[in-house]
Scaffold this motif. Structure first.
Motif, PDB file in Angstrom:
ATOM      1  N   ASN A 215      -4.114   0.352  -1.639  1.00  0.00           N
ATOM      2  CA  ASN A 215      -4.758  -0.225  -2.813  1.00  0.00           C
ATOM      3  C   ASN A 215      -4.073  -1.547  -3.160  1.00  0.00           C
ATOM      4  OD1 ASN A 215      -2.355   0.686  -3.766  1.00  0.00           O
ATOM      5  ND2 ASN A 215      -3.194   2.254  -5.088  1.00  0.00           N
ATOM      6  N   LYS A 216      -4.349  -2.048  -4.343  1.00  0.00           N
ATOM      7  CA  LYS A 216      -3.806  -3.330  -4.771  1.00  0.00           C
ATOM      8  C   LYS A 216      -2.277  -3.322  -4.781  1.00  0.00           C
ATOM      9  CE  LYS A 216      -5.971  -6.222  -7.954  1.00  0.00           C
ATOM     10  NZ  LYS A 216      -6.430  -6.540  -9.299  1.00  0.00           N
ATOM     11  N   LEU A 217      -1.686  -2.235  -5.240  1.00  0.00           N
ATOM     12  CA  LEU A 217      -0.231  -2.126  -5.301  1.00  0.00           C
ATOM     13  C   LEU A 217       0.383  -2.169  -3.900  1.00  0.00           C
ATOM     14  CD1 LEU A 217       1.990  -1.815  -7.396  1.00  0.00           C
ATOM     15  CD2 LEU A 217       1.789   0.650  -7.155  1.00  0.00           C
ATOM     16  N   PHE A 218      -0.287  -1.590  -2.933  1.00  0.00           N
ATOM     17  CA  PHE A 218       0.176  -1.626  -1.542  1.00  0.00           C
ATOM     18  C   PHE A 218       0.239  -3.066  -1.043  1.00  0.00           C
ATOM     19  CE2 PHE A 218      -1.251  -2.031   2.888  1.00  0.00           C
ATOM     20  CZ  PHE A 218      -0.198  -1.418   3.541  1.00  0.00           C
ATOM     21  N   TYR A 219      -0.819  -3.814  -1.254  1.00  0.00           N
ATOM     22  CA  TYR A 219      -0.864  -5.182  -0.764  1.00  0.00           C
ATOM     23  C   TYR A 219       0.142  -6.078  -1.484  1.00  0.00           C
ATOM     24  CZ  TYR A 219      -5.000  -3.793   1.788  1.00  0.00           C
ATOM     25  OH  TYR A 219      -5.857  -3.162   2.651  1.00  0.00           O
ATOM     26  N   ILE A 220       0.355  -5.841  -2.759  1.00  0.00           N
ATOM     27  CA  ILE A 220       1.363  -6.608  -3.498  1.00  0.00           C
ATOM     28  C   ILE A 220       2.748  -6.324  -2.933  1.00  0.00           C
ATOM     29  CG2 ILE A 220       2.507  -6.851  -5.739  1.00  0.00           C
ATOM     30  CD1 ILE A 220      -0.258  -6.344  -7.016  1.00  0.00           C
ATOM     31  N   ASN A 221       3.054  -5.051  -2.689  1.00  0.00           N
ATOM     32  CA  ASN A 221       4.359  -4.692  -2.140  1.00  0.00           C
ATOM     33  C   ASN A 221       4.579  -5.288  -0.761  1.00  0.00           C
ATOM     34  OD1 ASN A 221       6.153  -2.778  -3.706  1.00  0.00           O
ATOM     35  ND2 ASN A 221       4.134  -1.913  -4.073  1.00  0.00           N
ATOM     36  N   VAL A 222       3.580  -5.203   0.093  1.00  0.00           N
ATOM     37  CA  VAL A 222       3.714  -5.763   1.446  1.00  0.00           C
ATOM     38  C   VAL A 222       3.903  -7.277   1.377  1.00  0.00           C
ATOM     39  CG1 VAL A 222       2.502  -6.167   3.622  1.00  0.00           C
ATOM     40  CG2 VAL A 222       2.466  -3.910   2.593  1.00  0.00           C
ATOM     41  N   GLY A 223       3.126  -7.938   0.532  1.00  0.00           N
ATOM     42  CA  GLY A 223       3.238  -9.392   0.403  1.00  0.00           C
ATOM     43  C   GLY A 223       4.599  -9.834  -0.104  1.00  0.00           C
ATOM     44  N   ILE A 224       5.093  -9.173  -1.149  1.00  0.00           N
ATOM     45  CA  ILE A 224       6.401  -9.537  -1.711  1.00  0.00           C
ATOM     46  C   ILE A 224       7.518  -9.223  -0.723  1.00  0.00           C
ATOM     47  CG2 ILE A 224       8.066  -9.006  -3.545  1.00  0.00           C
ATOM     48  CD1 ILE A 224       5.784 -10.739  -4.529  1.00  0.00           C
ATOM     49  N   ALA A 225       7.441  -8.079  -0.050  1.00  0.00           N
ATOM     50  CA  ALA A 225       8.475  -7.724   0.931  1.00  0.00           C
ATOM     51  C   ALA A 225       8.503  -8.729   2.079  1.00  0.00           C
ATOM     52  CB  ALA A 225       8.238  -6.313   1.460  1.00  0.00           C
TER      53      ALA A 225
ATOM     54  N   ASP B 182      -3.016   3.789 -10.016  1.00  0.00           N
ATOM     55  CA  ASP B 182      -4.177   3.177 -10.662  1.00  0.00           C
ATOM     56  C   ASP B 182      -3.842   2.523 -11.999  1.00  0.00           C
ATOM     57  OD1 ASP B 182      -5.772   4.056  -8.570  1.00  0.00           O
ATOM     58  OD2 ASP B 182      -6.146   5.988  -9.528  1.00  0.00           O
ATOM     59  N   SER B 183      -2.571   2.390 -12.316  1.00  0.00           N
ATOM     60  CA  SER B 183      -2.216   1.861 -13.627  1.00  0.00           C
ATOM     61  C   SER B 183      -2.410   0.350 -13.675  1.00  0.00           C
ATOM     62  CB  SER B 183      -0.775   2.211 -13.971  1.00  0.00           C
ATOM     63  OG  SER B 183       0.100   1.476 -13.157  1.00  0.00           O
ATOM     64  N   ASN B 184      -2.276  -0.190 -14.867  1.00  0.00           N
ATOM     65  CA  ASN B 184      -2.440  -1.608 -15.090  1.00  0.00           C
ATOM     66  C   ASN B 184      -1.240  -2.352 -14.491  1.00  0.00           C
ATOM     67  OD1 ASN B 184      -3.196  -4.077 -16.002  1.00  0.00           O
ATOM     68  ND2 ASN B 184      -3.097  -3.561 -18.176  1.00  0.00           N
ATOM     69  N   LEU B 185      -1.501  -3.387 -13.760  1.00  0.00           N
ATOM     70  CA  LEU B 185      -0.441  -4.136 -13.086  1.00  0.00           C
ATOM     71  C   LEU B 185       0.082  -5.301 -13.921  1.00  0.00           C
ATOM     72  CD1 LEU B 185      -1.985  -4.251  -9.511  1.00  0.00           C
ATOM     73  CD2 LEU B 185      -0.209  -2.727 -10.347  1.00  0.00           C
ATOM     74  N   LYS B 186      -0.263  -5.339 -15.206  1.00  0.00           N
ATOM     75  CA  LYS B 186       0.126  -6.453 -16.060  1.00  0.00           C
ATOM     76  C   LYS B 186       1.646  -6.585 -16.156  1.00  0.00           C
ATOM     77  CE  LYS B 186      -2.332  -7.331 -19.731  1.00  0.00           C
ATOM     78  NZ  LYS B 186      -2.898  -7.309 -21.099  1.00  0.00           N
ATOM     79  N   THR B 187       2.360  -5.469 -16.272  1.00  0.00           N
ATOM     80  CA  THR B 187       3.829  -5.503 -16.364  1.00  0.00           C
ATOM     81  C   THR B 187       4.434  -6.101 -15.091  1.00  0.00           C
ATOM     82  OG1 THR B 187       3.746  -3.503 -17.707  1.00  0.00           O
ATOM     83  CG2 THR B 187       5.875  -4.105 -16.777  1.00  0.00           C
ATOM     84  N   LEU B 188       3.898  -5.723 -13.961  1.00  0.00           N
ATOM     85  CA  LEU B 188       4.386  -6.252 -12.688  1.00  0.00           C
ATOM     86  C   LEU B 188       4.167  -7.757 -12.610  1.00  0.00           C
ATOM     87  CD1 LEU B 188       5.475  -5.739  -9.791  1.00  0.00           C
ATOM     88  CD2 LEU B 188       3.105  -5.416  -9.111  1.00  0.00           C
TER      89      LEU B 188
END
Length: 137
Positions: free
Chosen positions: A30-40, A92-98
């Protein structure tokens, strides 16, 4: 030239291994997966790209070393922030904090980096004034 090819191949291998590891860690992509892969991957590229700067004697100036250290710290902090937020939030939570955290870390990085480069330039300038052999025409 040979060293650059080796560095690029190493970066590509590290990125592929990172994608494989994250694919195994996350149950769904999901979106969190792609964010983690991109940042890593970004953090790994920054850390690997700084190796030639720190290993080449010609590139070891005060500005380059200070920039390299601040980039390394930025990569480590941004990776830790993303990994920590990912562990604490639901899929599925809001990613605003991240996103807010990433923005704050990036702004702080630019402020620290600017101050460090300005101070390093001042030190270099003082050295060239005190020691004529450091002065470059």
């Amino acid at each position: 030239m040979k060293n650059k090819v080796i560095l690029i191949i190493t970066m590509l291998l590290v990125i592929v291994c990172t994608i494989i590891i994250y694919t195994l860690l996350f149950e769904e992509q999901n979106k969190l997966f792609y964010i983690n892969v991109g940042i890593a991957c970004l953090a790994e590229i920054i850390l690997l790209a700084n190796i030639p700067i720190l290993s080449n004697e010609k590139l070891l100036t005060i500005k380059n070393v200070s920039l390299s250290v601040s980039l390394n710290l930025f990569a480590i902090v941004i990776f830790l922030w993303t990994a920590g937020c990912s562990l604490l939030m639901d899929q599925d939570s809001n990613l605003k904090t991240l996103y807010i955290g990433l923005l704050v870390i990036t702004i702080i990085f630019f402020i620290i980096n600017g101050a460090t480069v300005i101070m390093a330039g001042g030190v270099t300038e003082k050295k060239s004034i005190r020691h004529p052999k450091y002065y470059r025409k």
